[in-house]
Design a protein around this motif. Structure first.
Motif, PDB file in Angstrom:
ATOM      1  N   TRP A  73       7.459  -8.962   1.010  1.00  0.00           N
ATOM      2  CA  TRP A  73       7.045  -8.615   2.386  1.00  0.00           C
ATOM      3  C   TRP A  73       7.954  -9.296   3.394  1.00  0.00           C
ATOM      4  O   TRP A  73       8.354  -8.721   4.406  1.00  0.00           O
ATOM      5  CB  TRP A  73       5.603  -9.057   2.635  1.00  0.00           C
ATOM      6  N   PHE A 132       3.615  -2.237  -5.179  1.00  0.00           N
ATOM      7  CA  PHE A 132       2.476  -2.792  -4.444  1.00  0.00           C
ATOM      8  C   PHE A 132       2.925  -3.345  -3.093  1.00  0.00           C
ATOM      9  O   PHE A 132       2.239  -3.159  -2.071  1.00  0.00           O
ATOM     10  CB  PHE A 132       1.771  -3.880  -5.264  1.00  0.00           C
ATOM     11  N   ALA A 181       3.331  -0.430  -0.961  1.00  0.00           N
ATOM     12  CA  ALA A 181       2.034   0.201  -0.658  1.00  0.00           C
ATOM     13  C   ALA A 181       1.316  -0.503   0.482  1.00  0.00           C
ATOM     14  O   ALA A 181       0.531   0.118   1.210  1.00  0.00           O
ATOM     15  CB  ALA A 181       1.151   0.190  -1.899  1.00  0.00           C
ATOM     16  N   THR A 182       1.562  -1.790   0.656  1.00  0.00           N
ATOM     17  CA  THR A 182       0.797  -2.587   1.604  1.00  0.00           C
ATOM     18  C   THR A 182       1.612  -3.033   2.821  1.00  0.00           C
ATOM     19  O   THR A 182       1.059  -3.589   3.756  1.00  0.00           O
ATOM     20  CB  THR A 182       0.230  -3.838   0.899  1.00  0.00           C
ATOM     21  N   TYR A 183       2.921  -2.814   2.793  1.00  0.00           N
ATOM     22  CA  TYR A 183       3.751  -3.170   3.943  1.00  0.00           C
ATOM     23  C   TYR A 183       3.560  -2.109   5.017  1.00  0.00           C
ATOM     24  O   TYR A 183       3.782  -0.919   4.776  1.00  0.00           O
ATOM     25  CB  TYR A 183       5.220  -3.259   3.522  1.00  0.00           C
ATOM     26  N   MET A 184       3.116  -2.524   6.201  1.00  0.00           N
ATOM     27  CA  MET A 184       2.837  -1.577   7.287  1.00  0.00           C
ATOM     28  C   MET A 184       1.920  -0.438   6.833  1.00  0.00           C
ATOM     29  O   MET A 184       2.102   0.700   7.251  1.00  0.00           O
ATOM     30  CB  MET A 184       4.137  -1.025   7.866  1.00  0.00           C
ATOM     31  N   ARG A 185       0.980  -0.777   5.988  1.00  0.00           N
ATOM     32  CA  ARG A 185       0.021   0.196   5.414  1.00  0.00           C
ATOM     33  C   ARG A 185       0.674   1.286   4.587  1.00  0.00           C
ATOM     34  O   ARG A 185       0.121   2.375   4.433  1.00  0.00           O
ATOM     35  CB  ARG A 185      -0.844   0.819   6.508  1.00  0.00           C
ATOM     36  N   GLY A 186       1.850   0.960   4.018  1.00  0.00           N
ATOM     37  CA  GLY A 186       2.441   1.888   3.068  1.00  0.00           C
ATOM     38  C   GLY A 186       3.745   2.517   3.516  1.00  0.00           C
ATOM     39  O   GLY A 186       3.773   3.260   4.486  1.00  0.00           O
ATOM     40  N   GLY A 241      -4.260  -4.391  -6.643  1.00  0.00           N
ATOM     41  CA  GLY A 241      -3.252  -3.342  -6.576  1.00  0.00           C
ATOM     42  C   GLY A 241      -3.726  -2.162  -5.767  1.00  0.00           C
ATOM     43  O   GLY A 241      -4.733  -2.245  -5.064  1.00  0.00           O
ATOM     44  N   SER A 242      -2.974  -1.075  -5.865  1.00  0.00           N
ATOM     45  CA  SER A 242      -3.413   0.127  -5.160  1.00  0.00           C
ATOM     46  C   SER A 242      -2.776   1.347  -5.801  1.00  0.00           C
ATOM     47  O   SER A 242      -1.877   1.227  -6.628  1.00  0.00           O
ATOM     48  CB  SER A 242      -3.047   0.048  -3.683  1.00  0.00           C
TER      49      SER A 242
END
Lengths: 346, 346
Positions: free
Chosen positions: A66, A94, A97-102, A136-137
């Protein structure tokens, strides 16, 4: 359409794909070993190099990524290209997927396991405490580029580790493929049919995943061999030893085929064929009587379980998986004990 | 259907909703202050109590929640019920989104801001370094339960903080609502029309979000006032001071309305009406000439930007937002300087 599969040299394929999409910038997440072996020379400012290991598949590594994305001014339209094995695509995926909501990702798997399994289906994740992939996602990559030149530097053990997933794919869904696999006993056999087998295995997984992206139903078929396999991996993590994923899955396939036999879903003849074939390819994994309770505990903690019973996918004949099986605890232990007692003797 | 909105007493509504769904267990994530004030008495073993503050909206708090979920044996079918303001639903929602690749959530917002804004649209997130909501995911709750009894204990400043989002909703999409809001000048005015205004505001947001879940297009309208507002919040985070979200947004609305005027989208008369109304409700936020460069830097780092220009949503008349506006740097600075120079004088 997500997860488009391309076979061929990665650099030219990546350039082609990027030309068609509207990414604002590119950032690479690369297994350092792969980068060194294949002299990828990507430039430090737009790449993060990670050390792939089960022990570093954690939040610290994700935080580092990140941070790198932020430092490189990645925005919502940036592309994250992950080059490496399942570790790299799971963790890099992952982080994406999670950086700036994807943000978008493209996977370039460098292992048989990555090609056949980890790169397909959008599952990303990291370990949390001793629980494998607990966090995870679902975040499918835009494209998967399969360049088999990466496999040339892969140790033979890693080939067989990935191959276990192909065995699983055949057992749960394709009896003809299973009969073909029975002829493969040496790395050379595998190498000679590589492209065809990879394409076949990937299409089985993709076919199942497309019907059930979030694993509500049919996707659970892919879990065959994995309820036990993951518990064995968790145990190894706890013991600070490492077991290759496919080798754990190979034990899982054995034990869960045995469990299928115990509850009358699989014939003796079919079980013996599976057991004999696994025995030719995979060495005994050191499990002792005293490990059984920990393995049971890990299986109870598996994220596939609902309402605290242990949920298995089993075989109702070769080529046909049945999901949501919850055999009695005693029967599970018998199957596990059989592995300890019988595998060495085979 | 996700994000079903229910108005009424939360305990009985929650019981009704749960009866219709197939959750395996329930775990509460609750703002400790809310729990204490309203004596929720949820039982420590199935609840995590968190201290809501911008400074603790981070990965540590999320890790603690993942840990609590694990300790409570939450599985894939578990339900996470978040009771609190936007902090609680953002953080609890992100923990739910990433635990076992996503478990269900229900939000019970306890603030005006949470009801009108944070609970709707599936955005979850945490701060990373000084970047607000840099890490997160899209993960809509199953249900939103609006129980306005929670607002009785809410400080008046928090009412007005949430109200800024209602002003924004009116300005971007509903001129009639805007004319209604102009009559509201005291907390009592707001209280007397509360249910109607909340329902109206929530439906504006839900209507926009449903058309564009992942913020590719029309959803960007909701960003009006927020490009500048978020930069101001980031600056406060850096300075270790705290600004209420809605108060930052109120400044953002002022500056971005001014920017709309500067580039000829908004008339003088409309701008004056907005500026006068904001001036009645919101005090001057202390911004100095020397803060301008930091604010510009934060706006450049905003995750709404693509290709490193600063992306605004502006007003083309009251009730009509236009997205993807990138005015010249000088014009942005002029608008910001106007706030510093003019707001105090109004």
């Amino acid at each position: 359409m997500k997860e488009q599969i391309h076979f061929g040299p990665w650099r030219s394929l990546l350039a082609e794909v990027i030309e068609e999409e509207d990414y604002s910038s590119i950032f690479y997440v690369v297994d350092r070993k792969v980068s060194d072996l294949h002299q990828l020379e990507l430039g430090e400012e737009k790449a993060a190099f990670i050390n792939a290991s089960e022990a570093s598949k954690n939040l610290d590594t994700v935080s580092t990524l990140w941070n790198s994305f932020s430092a490189a001014n990645c925005d919502r339209k940036s592309l994250i290209v992950c080059i490496g094995g399942g570790f790299t695509t799971d963790v890099g995926g992952f982080a994406a997927a999670t950086y700036m909501r994807g943000v978008s990702s493209i996977y370039i798997p460098s292992t048989v396991l990555g090609m056949l399994d980890a790169s397909i289906g959008g599952k990303t994740g990291i370990n949390f405490r001793h629980f494998k992939n607990r966090i995870g996602s679902f975040h499918p990559s835009d494209h998967i580029i399969v360049d088999t030149r990466f496999l040339e530097s892969l140790p033979e053990l890693q080939w067989w580790s990935g191959y276990a997933e192909l065995i699983k794919h055949a057992l749960i869904a394709d009896r003809d493929l299973w009969n073909e696999l029975l002829k493969i006993e040496q790395q050379e056999d595998l190498r000679s049919k590589l492209d065809k087998l990879l394409a076949k295995g990937m299409s089985i997984k993709q076919h199942i995943v497309k019907r059930d992206y979030q694993e509500e139903g049919v996707r659970k078929k892919l879990n065959f061999g994995h309820t036990f396999g993951h518990a064995l991996e968790s145990l190894s993590l706890e013991k600070d030893t490492e077991v290759l994923h496919g080798f754990a899955v190979a034990v899982g396939i054995w034990v869960e085929a045995r469990l299928s036999l115990e509850i009358g879903l699989l014939s003796n003849k079919e079980f013996d064929q599976i057991a004999d074939y696994l025995h030719k390819l995979y060495p005994f994994q050191n499990i002792e009587e005293k490990d059984i309770s920990a393995i049971m505990r890990y299986m109870k903690g598996d994220k596939k379980n609902i309402h605290s019973s242990i949920n298995f996918t089993l075989l109702e004949g070769i080529g046909n998986a049945v999901t949501d099986q919850s055999p009695a605890r005693g029967t599970i232990e018998i199957s596990l004990r059989s592995y300890i007692d019988e595998y060495k003797k085979l």
